[in-house]
Design a protein around this motif. Structure first.
Motif, PDB file in Angstrom:
ATOM      1  N   ARG A 240       0.828  -1.201   0.000  1.00  0.00           N
ATOM      2  CA  ARG A 240       0.000   0.000   0.000  1.00  0.00           C
ATOM      3  C   ARG A 240       0.864   1.254   0.000  1.00  0.00           C
ATOM      4  O   ARG A 240       1.992   1.245   0.504  1.00  0.00           O
ATOM      5  N   LEU A 241       0.309   2.327  -0.531  1.00  0.00           N
ATOM      6  CA  LEU A 241       0.946   3.642  -0.490  1.00  0.00           C
ATOM      7  C   LEU A 241      -0.097   4.677  -0.124  1.00  0.00           C
ATOM      8  O   LEU A 241      -1.231   4.639  -0.616  1.00  0.00           O
ATOM      9  N   SER A 242       0.282   5.594   0.742  1.00  0.00           N
ATOM     10  CA  SER A 242      -0.564   6.744   1.049  1.00  0.00           C
ATOM     11  C   SER A 242       0.178   7.995   0.593  1.00  0.00           C
ATOM     12  O   SER A 242       1.302   8.255   1.041  1.00  0.00           O
ATOM     13  N   ILE A 243      -0.426   8.735  -0.320  1.00  0.00           N
ATOM     14  CA  ILE A 243       0.192   9.932  -0.876  1.00  0.00           C
ATOM     15  C   ILE A 243      -0.612  11.130  -0.385  1.00  0.00           C
ATOM     16  O   ILE A 243      -1.655  11.478  -0.943  1.00  0.00           O
ATOM     17  N   PHE A 244      -0.156  11.746   0.696  1.00  0.00           N
ATOM     18  CA  PHE A 244      -0.927  12.790   1.357  1.00  0.00           C
ATOM     19  C   PHE A 244      -0.588  14.175   0.817  1.00  0.00           C
ATOM     20  O   PHE A 244       0.569  14.474   0.509  1.00  0.00           O
ATOM     21  N   VAL A 287      -3.705   0.216  -7.623  1.00  0.00           N
ATOM     22  CA  VAL A 287      -5.113   0.592  -7.758  1.00  0.00           C
ATOM     23  C   VAL A 287      -5.375   1.795  -6.864  1.00  0.00           C
ATOM     24  O   VAL A 287      -4.913   1.844  -5.707  1.00  0.00           O
ATOM     25  N   TYR A 288      -6.102   2.792  -7.385  1.00  0.00           N
ATOM     26  CA  TYR A 288      -6.485   3.944  -6.562  1.00  0.00           C
ATOM     27  C   TYR A 288      -7.681   3.552  -5.707  1.00  0.00           C
ATOM     28  O   TYR A 288      -8.776   3.318  -6.206  1.00  0.00           O
ATOM     29  N   ILE A 289      -7.459   3.450  -4.398  1.00  0.00           N
ATOM     30  CA  ILE A 289      -8.531   3.082  -3.476  1.00  0.00           C
ATOM     31  C   ILE A 289      -9.423   4.284  -3.181  1.00  0.00           C
ATOM     32  O   ILE A 289     -10.640   4.167  -3.058  1.00  0.00           O
ATOM     33  N   GLY A 290      -8.809   5.461  -3.101  1.00  0.00           N
ATOM     34  CA  GLY A 290      -9.534   6.676  -2.776  1.00  0.00           C
ATOM     35  C   GLY A 290      -8.835   7.442  -1.675  1.00  0.00           C
ATOM     36  O   GLY A 290      -8.032   6.882  -0.912  1.00  0.00           O
ATOM     37  N   MET A 291      -9.107   8.748  -1.594  1.00  0.00           N
ATOM     38  CA  MET A 291      -8.614   9.574  -0.499  1.00  0.00           C
ATOM     39  C   MET A 291      -7.125   9.345  -0.218  1.00  0.00           C
ATOM     40  O   MET A 291      -6.740   8.957   0.881  1.00  0.00           O
ATOM     41  N   ASP A 292      -6.275   9.520  -1.229  1.00  0.00           N
ATOM     42  CA  ASP A 292      -4.820   9.464  -1.097  1.00  0.00           C
ATOM     43  C   ASP A 292      -4.248   8.048  -1.065  1.00  0.00           C
ATOM     44  O   ASP A 292      -3.035   7.888  -0.988  1.00  0.00           O
ATOM     45  N   HIS A 293      -5.076   7.017  -1.084  1.00  0.00           N
ATOM     46  CA  HIS A 293      -4.598   5.657  -0.864  1.00  0.00           C
ATOM     47  C   HIS A 293      -4.532   4.841  -2.160  1.00  0.00           C
ATOM     48  O   HIS A 293      -5.466   4.864  -2.965  1.00  0.00           O
ATOM     49  N   PHE A 294      -3.424   4.106  -2.308  1.00  0.00           N
ATOM     50  CA  PHE A 294      -3.215   3.206  -3.429  1.00  0.00           C
ATOM     51  C   PHE A 294      -2.845   1.832  -2.861  1.00  0.00           C
ATOM     52  O   PHE A 294      -2.230   1.738  -1.799  1.00  0.00           O
ATOM     53  N   ALA A 295      -3.213   0.788  -3.583  1.00  0.00           N
ATOM     54  CA  ALA A 295      -2.896  -0.560  -3.129  1.00  0.00           C
ATOM     55  C   ALA A 295      -2.650  -1.467  -4.322  1.00  0.00           C
ATOM     56  O   ALA A 295      -3.152  -1.226  -5.419  1.00  0.00           O
ATOM     57  N   ARG A 296      -1.866  -2.505  -4.100  1.00  0.00           N
ATOM     58  CA  ARG A 296      -1.703  -3.518  -5.131  1.00  0.00           C
ATOM     59  C   ARG A 296      -3.034  -4.249  -5.327  1.00  0.00           C
ATOM     60  O   ARG A 296      -3.837  -4.357  -4.386  1.00  0.00           O
ATOM     61  N   PRO A 297      -3.297  -4.755  -6.536  1.00  0.00           N
ATOM     62  CA  PRO A 297      -4.606  -5.366  -6.810  1.00  0.00           C
ATOM     63  C   PRO A 297      -4.941  -6.552  -5.921  1.00  0.00           C
ATOM     64  O   PRO A 297      -6.120  -6.835  -5.687  1.00  0.00           O
ATOM     65  N   ASP A 298      -3.914  -7.243  -5.389  1.00  0.00           N
ATOM     66  CA  ASP A 298      -4.166  -8.396  -4.539  1.00  0.00           C
ATOM     67  C   ASP A 298      -4.199  -8.041  -3.053  1.00  0.00           C
ATOM     68  O   ASP A 298      -4.345  -8.918  -2.193  1.00  0.00           O
ATOM     69  N   GLY A 433     -14.217  12.133 -11.286  1.00  0.00           N
ATOM     70  CA  GLY A 433     -14.739  12.666 -10.031  1.00  0.00           C
ATOM     71  C   GLY A 433     -14.128  12.044  -8.796  1.00  0.00           C
ATOM     72  O   GLY A 433     -14.393  12.488  -7.673  1.00  0.00           O
ATOM     73  N   ARG A 434     -13.290  11.018  -8.984  1.00  0.00           N
ATOM     74  CA  ARG A 434     -12.837  10.264  -7.817  1.00  0.00           C
ATOM     75  C   ARG A 434     -11.839  11.023  -6.946  1.00  0.00           C
ATOM     76  O   ARG A 434     -11.802  10.836  -5.732  1.00  0.00           O
ATOM     77  N   LEU A 435     -11.035  11.882  -7.555  1.00  0.00           N
ATOM     78  CA  LEU A 435     -10.150  12.717  -6.740  1.00  0.00           C
ATOM     79  C   LEU A 435     -10.945  13.756  -5.956  1.00  0.00           C
ATOM     80  O   LEU A 435     -10.450  14.334  -4.987  1.00  0.00           O
ATOM     81  N   LEU A 436     -12.189  13.997  -6.370  1.00  0.00           N
ATOM     82  CA  LEU A 436     -13.053  14.999  -5.734  1.00  0.00           C
ATOM     83  C   LEU A 436     -14.183  14.340  -4.953  1.00  0.00           C
ATOM     84  O   LEU A 436     -15.234  14.933  -4.742  1.00  0.00           O
ATOM     85  N   VAL A 437     -13.946  13.116  -4.480  1.00  0.00           N
ATOM     86  CA  VAL A 437     -14.995  12.382  -3.770  1.00  0.00           C
ATOM     87  C   VAL A 437     -15.444  13.128  -2.516  1.00  0.00           C
ATOM     88  O   VAL A 437     -16.617  13.067  -2.120  1.00  0.00           O
ATOM     89  N   ARG A 438     -14.528  13.886  -1.887  1.00  0.00           N
ATOM     90  CA  ARG A 438     -14.933  14.643  -0.697  1.00  0.00           C
ATOM     91  C   ARG A 438     -15.991  15.682  -1.062  1.00  0.00           C
ATOM     92  O   ARG A 438     -16.960  15.879  -0.305  1.00  0.00           O
ATOM     93  N   ASN A 439     -15.845  16.345  -2.201  1.00  0.00           N
ATOM     94  CA  ASN A 439     -16.856  17.312  -2.639  1.00  0.00           C
ATOM     95  C   ASN A 439     -18.216  16.644  -2.798  1.00  0.00           C
ATOM     96  O   ASN A 439     -19.253  17.200  -2.406  1.00  0.00           O
TER      97      ASN A 439
END
Length: 461
Positions: A240-244, A287-298, A433-439
């Motif tokens: 996983r990666l968190s890109i804040f 994979v972009y999970i949402g809200m700054d978070h990425f994860a490997r598909p597995d 719209g996914r980068l703007l999910v908070r909106n």
């Protein structure tokens, strides 16, 4: 579910505003001191009727040095003698909390955060886990998700070996940026060797998941410089990666006043860094999970999102939606039954309550029916980028179009801009719209509609 994200610079500029991160709904700004220890105990009694599994969060507030960007609840000190009196109170709180919960309720998730949990000595970490097991029933290693936040400057291979032995099977590592100039500007000096030593030890000891935290928007960062850090991290292939996004709020966080605004990258540079980062991680298979978070598909997060079981709480995205969360330690927040409760935020007050035999819960909120309905909708959108309207109607016995008429009206412009697709039976957040999910989630937030003036949240991008 289609897992992807599209970067539209014009839309991001137009919609970039302040808003909640929705680690809870209602957010912590709505917590009230009318919710106290007595209200918390009532919620715990209700919770026991459910038999749900438990999650425990421990807040270890101490850090050896302060990172200037940090907005966490921490105490910067080199005085290690502060740890024993803190742990003494934590043990007391553990004992008092355990009396409120049936021993048959298994702890399936446990997390140490901070601060820097590895500020504690090896003996202290061992003792804290032993005391936890004395008071609560922890799930086995094959079921339990036991994680810890690691500062590689405060850990080595022997620390990682100990953490695995006492039960941890997941870790997140703070890196932020390897560039020496950036590190000097934010007072976080951390070599690649320190980081890689911990990562290699985690792999050798059988940790099931590693997550790396990076921050964009720090002083002197550029697309090229941040890209070098990103490439080094991709080489080690964390799950996983968190890109804040760095939120510069010096009026709220004293340490940030040490950062010169003149050294911060321009807004358009920050967006360029984000765009290139998303493209590179997608190319690398994340994979972009949402809200700054990425994860490997597995990874479990990606699989949970595909299965529709992903959840979000105060520690971020989670696969344990069915757990009641117990917060232990100063400032910790728990989620029990239909309530949120927060511990005292000052160390002296936290100590005083426990020394007097009181739980240190000093504020919180009991969710009403409207809160629960809106939390359900916001959680599904922020975790899965889509909402089954008929399922919400059936679960809550409402007519969605009538109940959320104002929310749907707020979404109209977003739908026209291609951020979201609204159909009779479904709302779907589109890739752009996914980068703007908070909106999009903010359209369903009943509390925001009543506020005027600055609301104190970070920018959405």
């Amino acid at each position: 579910m289609e897992q992807g994200v599209s970067f539209d610079l014009d839309l991001i500029r137009r919609y970039d505003q302040s808003g909640p991160r929705y680690t809870s709904y209602p957010t912590a700004v709505e917590f009230d001191e009318a919710f106290d220890e007595a209200a918390y105990k009532v919620a715990c009694a209700r919770s026991n009727q459910s038999g749900r599994p438990l999650s425990i969060y421990f807040h270890i507030p101490f850090c050896d040095t302060v990172c200037f960007y940090c907005a966490c609840n921490k105490i910067a000190t080199k005085d290690r003698s502060l740890a024993p009196p803190y742990l003494e109170r934590v043990y007391r709180e553990l004992e008092m909390q355990s009396a409120l919960f049936d021993r048959s309720r298994q702890v399936e998730q446990l997390h140490w955060g901070g601060g820097t949990p590895t500020f504690l000595s090896h003996d202290q970490m061992t003792e804290l886990m032993d005391v936890t097991r004395r008071h609560f029933t922890l799930a086995g290693d094959d079921v339990g998700e036991f994680s810890i936040e690691i500062d590689p400057r405060e850990a080595d291979a022997s620390t990682v070996k100990l953490l695995r032995r006492i039960g941890f099977n997941r870790m997140s590592l703070g890196v932020q940026d390897f560039d020496p100039r950036v590190q000097a500007a934010v007072n976080r000096f951390q070599t690649e060797e320190q980081t890689m030593t911990v990562l290699e030890a985690a792999l050798a000891e059988g940790f099931r998941s590693t997550s790396i935290d990076l921050i964009y928007g720090l002083p002197f960062q550029s697309v090229e410089s941040f890209g070098k850090t990103l490439e080094r991290i991709i080489e080690v292939n964390p799950q996983r990666l968190s890109i804040f996004n760095y939120a510069h709020l010096p009026e709220r966080f004293k340490a940030q006043r040490r950062i010169s605004e003149a050294d911060l990258p321009a807004p358009e540079v920050k967006l360029d860094i984000l765009q290139s980062t998303i493209a590179r991680l997608t190319e690398a298979g994340y994979v972009y999970i949402g809200m700054d978070h990425f994860a490997r598909p597995d990874d479990e997060l990606a699989l949970a999102q595909q299965a529709g079981t992903l959840y979000r709480n105060f520690q971020g995205y989670s696969t344990h939606a069915d757990c009641d969360l117990i917060g232990i330690g100063v400032t910790s927040i728990g989620m029990i039954d239909n309530t949120y409760g927060q511990n005292r935020r000052e160390l002296a007050e936290y100590y005083a309550d426990l020394d007097a035999g009181r739980l240190p819960v000093f504020r919180g909120i009991e969710l009403n029916r409207d809160d629960l309905i809106r939390r359900d909708v916001i959680t599904k959108l922020i975790c899965h980028f889509q909402l089954d309207i008929h399922a919400v109607e059936a679960a809550w016995d409402i007519r969605f179009a009538e109940y959320f008429a104002e929310s749907l009206a707020k979404l109209k412009d977003m739908a026209d801009d291609g951020l979201v697709e609204i159909e009779a039976d479904r709302i779907r957040i589109l890739p752009r719209g996914r980068l703007l999910v908070r909106n999009i989630c903010m359209a369903f937030d009943a509390y925001l509609a009543t506020k005027t003036g600055p609301i104190g949240f970070s920018k959405v991008i």
